[in-house]
Design a protein around this motif. Structure first.
Motif, PDB file in Angstrom:
ATOM      1  N   VAL A 171      46.859  47.963  56.401  1.00 38.04           N
ATOM      2  CA  VAL A 171      45.900  49.066  56.031  1.00 38.04           C
ATOM      3  C   VAL A 171      43.799  48.328  55.563  1.00 38.04           C
ATOM      4  CG1 VAL A 171      45.640  50.206  53.244  1.00 38.04           C
ATOM      5  CG2 VAL A 171      47.376  50.262  54.586  1.00 38.04           C
ATOM      6  N   ALA A 172      44.735  46.722  54.445  1.00 38.83           N
ATOM      7  CA  ALA A 172      42.938  46.316  54.142  1.00 38.83           C
ATOM      8  C   ALA A 172      42.383  45.867  55.415  1.00 38.83           C
ATOM      9  CB  ALA A 172      43.781  44.961  54.030  1.00 38.83           C
TER      10      ALA A 172
ATOM     11  N   LEU B  89      41.710  44.003  48.164  1.00 33.58           N
ATOM     12  CA  LEU B  89      43.106  44.659  48.485  1.00 33.58           C
ATOM     13  C   LEU B  89      43.645  44.016  48.362  1.00 33.58           C
ATOM     14  CD1 LEU B  89      40.609  45.852  51.065  1.00 33.58           C
ATOM     15  CD2 LEU B  89      40.847  47.187  48.819  1.00 33.58           C
TER      16      LEU B  89
ATOM     17  N   HIS C 166      36.413  41.309  48.382  1.00 33.92           N
ATOM     18  CA  HIS C 166      37.104  42.764  49.262  1.00 33.92           C
ATOM     19  C   HIS C 166      38.654  42.060  49.898  1.00 33.92           C
ATOM     20  CE1 HIS C 166      36.349  46.975  50.836  1.00 33.92           C
ATOM     21  NE2 HIS C 166      37.067  46.589  49.429  1.00 33.92           N
TER      22      HIS C 166
ATOM     23  N   LYS D  39      42.307  48.356  58.304  1.00 32.43           N
ATOM     24  CA  LYS D  39      40.991  49.607  58.065  1.00 32.43           C
ATOM     25  C   LYS D  39      39.762  50.163  57.123  1.00 32.43           C
ATOM     26  CE  LYS D  39      45.208  52.118  60.361  1.00 32.43           C
ATOM     27  NZ  LYS D  39      46.048  52.810  59.731  1.00 32.43           N
ATOM     28  N   ARG D  40      40.017  49.460  55.807  1.00 31.66           N
ATOM     29  CA  ARG D  40      39.723  49.641  54.910  1.00 31.66           C
ATOM     30  C   ARG D  40      38.413  48.863  54.913  1.00 31.66           C
ATOM     31  NH1 ARG D  40      41.090  50.508  49.612  1.00 31.66           N
ATOM     32  NH2 ARG D  40      43.028  51.938  49.348  1.00 31.66           N
TER      33      ARG D  40
ATOM     34  N   LEU E 116      48.114  46.118  49.013  1.00 34.68           N
ATOM     35  CA  LEU E 116      47.160  46.928  50.134  1.00 34.68           C
ATOM     36  C   LEU E 116      48.797  46.234  51.607  1.00 34.68           C
ATOM     37  CD1 LEU E 116      46.146  48.317  48.373  1.00 34.68           C
ATOM     38  CD2 LEU E 116      43.943  48.637  50.349  1.00 34.68           C
TER      39      LEU E 116
END
Length: 314
Positions: A273-274, A264, A260, A276-277, A269
């Motif tokens: 940001v990655a 990302l 994943h 947080k995802r 990203l």
């Protein structure tokens, strides 16, 4: 041609004469070939024993020859049976010697070569081999070609190479050549020592692991053979068959988070940001990414993305 299959010149002449004229008798053969009658009769008896001549059903006391092709097949089969019997006798002799001598020192490369050839020629069931190093000298491969070909035609052969031979085209080509002849070849990073096990009864290991020129120790103690075989099987189980991608190449061992994260970051990203995802910290993202870059052999994230895509990780 018949001489190479074991027939002496007189036997070849008599058999050929009877192929040309099956009705020819002893007296005619004596005159045609200019040989003593007793020699002709003795040769006829030998040809009967070889099944190249058979009693005739049409002529009482007469003989008739089997066709040439069938005769050659009989002679080849006889040679194969004699060779197998000789091999069994040699193996039995070695087994008897092994009962008396549980270990033998082979000093020097020449003695090791002779010892390995003798063991290989007497193999009856299976030969296991571990070959460390990132490359094998072409001359050594060429010298082993004939013995390896013969071995693969008779018994099961399993060979373990160190994973780094992937970078050596010559060694890989030789491994493929062996595989084509029935040998099983796998690669593993755990192959760090040289080892040969024949029929689960005899093992050969270097006297000094880092100085193979010193010689080898040929051991036959059942307990030690069992331990060495278990080591081989342990490495074999996790090894990668030749021609298959390695774990690092295939992406085996990648967690869902790893995959994943790669997707990302490939989408552009940032770490924050990655993170947080994924529900993890940015520090963890950087740690995972550093590990992935190491596995991919990449020096930048861009290079890592390109390499991950090439390997099908994304």
């Amino acid at each position: 041609m018949l001489g190479s299959l074991g027939l002496d010149p007189l036997a070849q002449a008599v058999y050929s004469a009877m192929l040309a004229d099956p009705s020819v008798g002893v007296h005619e053969l004596t005159e045609r070939l200019g040989q003593d009658e007793d020699d002709i009769r003795g040769t006829l008896n030998s040809l009967v024993e070889l099944a190249l001549l058979r009693p005739s059903r049409e002529r009482t006391g007469g003989l008739y020859p089997v066709p040439l092709v069938a005769g050659m097949q009989l002679l080849v089969r006889r040679q194969e049976e004699e060779l197998a019997a000789s091999r069994d006798a040699v193996a039995a002799g070695r087994a008897a010697e092994a009962d008396r001598e549980p270990a033998e020192r082979l000093i020097g490369l020449d003695a090791v070569q002779v010892g390995l050839e003798q063991l290989a020629s007497g193999a009856m069931v299976e030969v296991l081999s571990m070959v460390p190093g990132s490359t094998i000298h072409p001359a050594a491969l060429k010298a082993s070609e004939s013995a390896d070909d013969d071995l693969a035609s008779r018994v099961r052969v399993r060979v373990l190479y160190h994973s780094t031979v992937r970078q050596d085209a010559t060694t890989i080509a030789y491994g493929r050549w062996m595989a084509e002849r029935g040998s099983e070849v796998r690669l593993s990073p755990s192959v760090t020592r040289r080892l040969l096990i024949v029929d689960g009864k005899t093992a050969v290991v270097p006297i000094k692991p880092n100085e193979t020129s010193v010689g080898a120790l040929c051991v036959r103690e059942p307990g030690l053979i069992d331990q060495l075989t278990a080591l081989f099987e342990l490495i074999w189980t996790d090894a990668v068959p030749l021609g298959m991608p390695s774990a690092s190449e295939s992406g085996a061992g990648l967690s869902p988070t790893d995959r994943h994260l790669l997707r990302l970051l490939a989408d552009g990203l940032t770490d924050d940001v990655a993170a947080k995802r994924l529900g993890i910290s940015a520090r963890t993202v950087r740690r995972i990414m550093a590990d992935l870059m190491d596995r991919l052999g990449a020096e930048s994230r861009f290079e890592a993305g390109v390499e991950a895509a090439r390997r099908g990780w994304l």
